[in-house]
Structure formats: C-alpha cells, structure tokens
Design a protein around this motif. Structure first.
Motif, mmCIF file in Angstrom:
data_model
loop_
_atom_site.group_PDB
_atom_site.id
_atom_site.type_symbol
_atom_site.label_atom_id
_atom_site.label_comp_id
_atom_site.label_asym_id
_atom_site.label_seq_id
_atom_site.Cartn_x
_atom_site.Cartn_y
_atom_site.Cartn_z
ATOM 1 N N GLY A 51 -8.255 2.787 -0.880
ATOM 2 C CA GLY A 51 -9.623 3.361 -0.260
ATOM 3 C C GLY A 51 -10.803 2.607 -0.724
ATOM 4 N N GLN A 52 -10.770 1.579 -1.373
ATOM 5 C CA GLN A 52 -11.695 0.862 -1.690
ATOM 6 C C GLN A 52 -12.249 -0.148 -0.691
ATOM 7 O OE1 GLN A 52 -13.128 0.610 -5.095
ATOM 8 N NE2 GLN A 52 -11.794 2.331 -5.309
ATOM 9 N N HIS A 53 -13.450 0.011 -0.553
ATOM 10 C CA HIS A 53 -14.073 -1.007 0.747
ATOM 11 C C HIS A 53 -15.561 -1.589 -0.008
ATOM 12 C CE1 HIS A 53 -11.182 0.392 3.743
ATOM 13 N NE2 HIS A 53 -11.814 1.747 3.247
ATOM 14 N N PRO A 54 -15.512 -2.549 -1.099
ATOM 15 C CA PRO A 54 -16.785 -2.554 -1.944
ATOM 16 C C PRO A 54 -17.906 -3.360 -1.201
ATOM 17 C CG PRO A 54 -14.679 -3.699 -2.969
ATOM 18 C CD PRO A 54 -14.134 -2.928 -1.667
ATOM 19 N N SER A 55 -17.376 -4.235 -0.217
ATOM 20 C CA SER A 55 -18.380 -5.039 0.630
ATOM 21 C C SER A 55 -18.908 -3.994 1.671
ATOM 22 C CB SER A 55 -17.822 -6.309 1.274
ATOM 23 O OG SER A 55 -16.894 -5.709 2.073
#
Length: 161
Positions: free
Chosen positions: A85-89
C-alpha cells in the motif's frame, strides 16, 4: 434644510453624522480559520513524513525468516509484502499540494478549501487502503480542518478577501 433628517437628504442609513476620516471596521481574522489551516498543515506534514519515512511499520520480517517459515509450514504460511500500500511519490505530491493550498487559504483564497477537502479525502483513502495508522490521524485532521471552515465568521471573512 431646517427640519429635515439625514434620511430625508438621501442618506438611507442615517450615516451623515460620521466623523471625518472614519473608516469602517476591518473584519478580524477568525481563530477557527487559523486552527483549520494548522490542521491542514499538519496533514500535509503527515503525508510528507509518510512519503519520506518508507515503511508503515518497523516489524517486517526479513527474507531469511520468511523462507524458514515457508519451508516448515508451506508457501502460503508467510509472504513478503509487495508494495504494502506504499505510494511514496503520491504521498509526497499530495502533501506538498496540501501545504500549498493551506497557505493559499491562509492568505484568503476561499476556493482552496475545496481542493483541501478533496486532498484530505484522498489521503484518508490512500492510508486506509495501505493499512497504515496514518489513516486515523488524517481522518481526524480532515474533520477538524473541514468543520472549522464551515462556521459563519470564517465564511464571512473568506467572502470579503
């Protein structure tokens, strides 16, 4: 001129007796707007820290432990999170736009509150889909930031800006 009131002379509000140099009272900055902007700024900070912080929890297993559990119990017993579930940008982009819109709201740009509502909702959804604890914090900040913008003094102040 004798016997006529100021309303008879074309001054409907009866304000013909003002002192020279008298200016109308300027609208004061509502404290609710300040607290709301602070909540939006904190939400932007949470989004940026989530983008720069990397993982949502520090208790992820290493590949050696996962392979040991899979060897003993089968492949379906343990798995490594893919993206988690990571969407750093995306977190970084939404956080920076949230900070910008908060500052726009602070200088009186009333239209930015609608963008902030949308960004707050998107951040809650992104954090919740990723199973991150920041979902709770972003929801609380969204509610605080949105509700305080709905009171009469704040709306009147933003209308006059």
């Amino acid at each position: 001129m004798t016997g006529t009131s100021s309303t008879d002379q074309g001054d409907p509000a009866g304000q013909g007796h003002r002192k020279p140099g008298h200016r109308p009272r300027k609208e004061r900055f509502p404290w609710q707007l300040g607290v709301s902007v602070a909540a939006w700024l904190v939400l932007g900070g949470v989004l940026i820290s989530a983008a720069l912080g990397g993982t949502s929890s520090g208790s992820e297993a290493d590949s050696g432990s996962v392979s040991a559990v899979q060897g003993a119990l089968g492949d379906s017993a343990a798995s490594t999170p893919g993206n988690g579930g990571q969407h750093p940008s995306l977190y970084l982009l939404i956080g920076l736009v949230t900070l910008l819109m908060s500052l726009m709201l602070l200088i009186g740009q009333a239209w930015s509150r609608y963008v902030l509502y949308l960004l707050g909702l998107v951040s809650v959804i992104l954090f919740a889909v990723g199973g991150r604890w920041e979902a709770i914090a972003s929801f609380v900040l969204l509610v605080i930031g949105a509700v305080l913008l709905l009171n009469r003094p704040t709306l009147r102040y933003l209308e006059k800006q």
